[in-house]
Design a protein around this motif. Sequence first.
Motif, short mmCIF file in Angstrom:
data_model
loop_
_atom_site.label_atom_id
_atom_site.label_comp_id
_atom_site.label_asym_id
_atom_site.label_seq_id
_atom_site.Cartn_x
_atom_site.Cartn_y
_atom_site.Cartn_z
N ALA A 149 0.80 -1.24 0.00
CA ALA A 149 0.00 0.00 0.00
C ALA A 149 0.82 1.28 0.00
O ALA A 149 0.42 2.26 -0.65
CB ALA A 149 -0.97 -0.01 1.18
N PRO A 150 1.97 1.36 0.69
CA PRO A 150 2.72 2.63 0.66
C PRO A 150 3.14 3.07 -0.74
O PRO A 150 3.38 4.27 -0.96
CB PRO A 150 3.95 2.32 1.53
CG PRO A 150 3.49 1.26 2.48
CD PRO A 150 2.54 0.41 1.67
N GLY A 151 3.24 2.15 -1.68
CA GLY A 151 3.60 2.51 -3.05
C GLY A 151 2.56 3.35 -3.76
O GLY A 151 2.83 3.90 -4.84
N PHE A 152 1.37 3.49 -3.17
CA PHE A 152 0.31 4.29 -3.75
C PHE A 152 0.29 5.72 -3.21
O PHE A 152 -0.56 6.51 -3.59
CB PHE A 152 -1.06 3.64 -3.47
CG PHE A 152 -1.28 2.35 -4.20
CD1 PHE A 152 -2.09 2.29 -5.31
CD2 PHE A 152 -0.67 1.18 -3.77
CE1 PHE A 152 -2.30 1.10 -5.99
CE2 PHE A 152 -0.86 -0.02 -4.43
CZ PHE A 152 -1.68 -0.06 -5.55
N ALA A 153 1.20 6.03 -2.29
CA ALA A 153 1.19 7.33 -1.63
C ALA A 153 1.47 8.45 -2.62
O ALA A 153 2.40 8.35 -3.42
CB ALA A 153 2.23 7.37 -0.51
N PRO A 154 0.71 9.55 -2.59
CA PRO A 154 0.92 10.66 -3.53
C PRO A 154 2.31 11.24 -3.49
O PRO A 154 2.88 11.59 -4.50
CB PRO A 154 -0.13 11.69 -3.08
CG PRO A 154 -1.16 10.92 -2.34
CD PRO A 154 -0.43 9.77 -1.70
N LYS A 155 2.93 11.34 -2.27
CA LYS A 155 4.25 11.96 -2.20
C LYS A 155 5.28 11.11 -2.92
O LYS A 155 6.20 11.62 -3.54
CB LYS A 155 4.67 12.18 -0.75
CG LYS A 155 4.76 10.91 0.09
CD LYS A 155 5.17 11.24 1.53
CE LYS A 155 5.29 9.99 2.40
NZ LYS A 155 5.67 10.31 3.79
#
Length: 390
Positions: free
Chosen positions: A373-379
Amino acid sequence: MPSLRDRQTRVAAFFVFGVQGLSFATLLIQVANLQARHELDEGTLTLLLLIVPVFAGVGSVAAGAFAARLGSRLLLRVAQPVVAVAVVLAGLAPNVPLLVPALLLFGVAVGAVDAGMNMQGVAVERRYGVQVLNGFHCVWSVFSMVGALWASAAADLPLPVVMAVPMVFAVAGSLYAGPKLCSPKEEKVETATVTAGRFPWRPILPLCLAMGFLYVGDAAVSNFNTVFMKDVLTAGPRVIPLAYVAYQATTLAVRLGGDFAVRRYGPAVIVRIGGLIATLGFLGVVLAPNQFLGIVAFGLTGVGLSVVAPQSFSAAGRLDPAGTGVAIARVNLFNYVGFIVGAALVGGIADAAGMRIAFAAPLVLAAAIIVLAPGFAPKRAAATTDQATT
């Protein structure tokens, strides 16, 4: 403020997504009936089901090259009616030798449409400047559910009729939408500097893996829910399609509010929660003691898996500011990797240990989505886009 042309392209994209959902469901909801009609064992059925994702992968790769030169609008105007024709041919096929080329044609065309419609969806989202891609996938779910409900209501009709009637509407919708889709010029962003040849794999790898794991689960549900309901839970012809209806209904319910949830909490949080719920759903399928709880469990998997695909394509679009379609085509390829693995893995385990045990495989991979899931973070998307343009 969206222009009149922006709204027109959005409506056209809604039609394209809806037609694809209707076409896909019309074929896959009949897997159990096609198995019975052609007297296929689980192993043979698995091999036949592999035809679709293998050749869909070919169609998706070809679509990326085609759209880069001529745009996704022409691609969709050609490929989407072919999908409908292939569904009708599959329903008419009197034997396996004629069913195989129908499935092959369906696979190539459906892969091209999947890639093309998401290119259109991302182009519209880019023009609007806010998250709208969930809405398109929501329409896909609506018409998938319509296809499943039609199959339930028309269960007493001949199979070719059941499969042909929805395709009349599918062709009509495709012909209406085609001229109104984004043109090649409208898809591109002339000021962006990312080129197809230099586009890196690393930033989209979490998206690709999540997409693959999602479609292992989706393949398990789409290909084997009817077999599970019939053979494991001994459901009748009118009850069997309800598992897929529940899956698509919950998918629809979540996607209706998906864009608003992503804007508020961010895609990483939404994907993480989705992975957790999907894991619980597959656990419910494995343990389901009766038809009602089996249908509920399939619905729960829809809640969890529904958020992953739209966010994968949306994130891929942010990582490809030039609008080349390269990132989207690559992510979409893992749709079929997942479907291939899902069909082979679940079908193989079902053949060896039973259908109930087979659903433990997508359970494990749904849990892996939580980690990705962290790979989807906008930053992260912003940072990797900057790296790609240097």
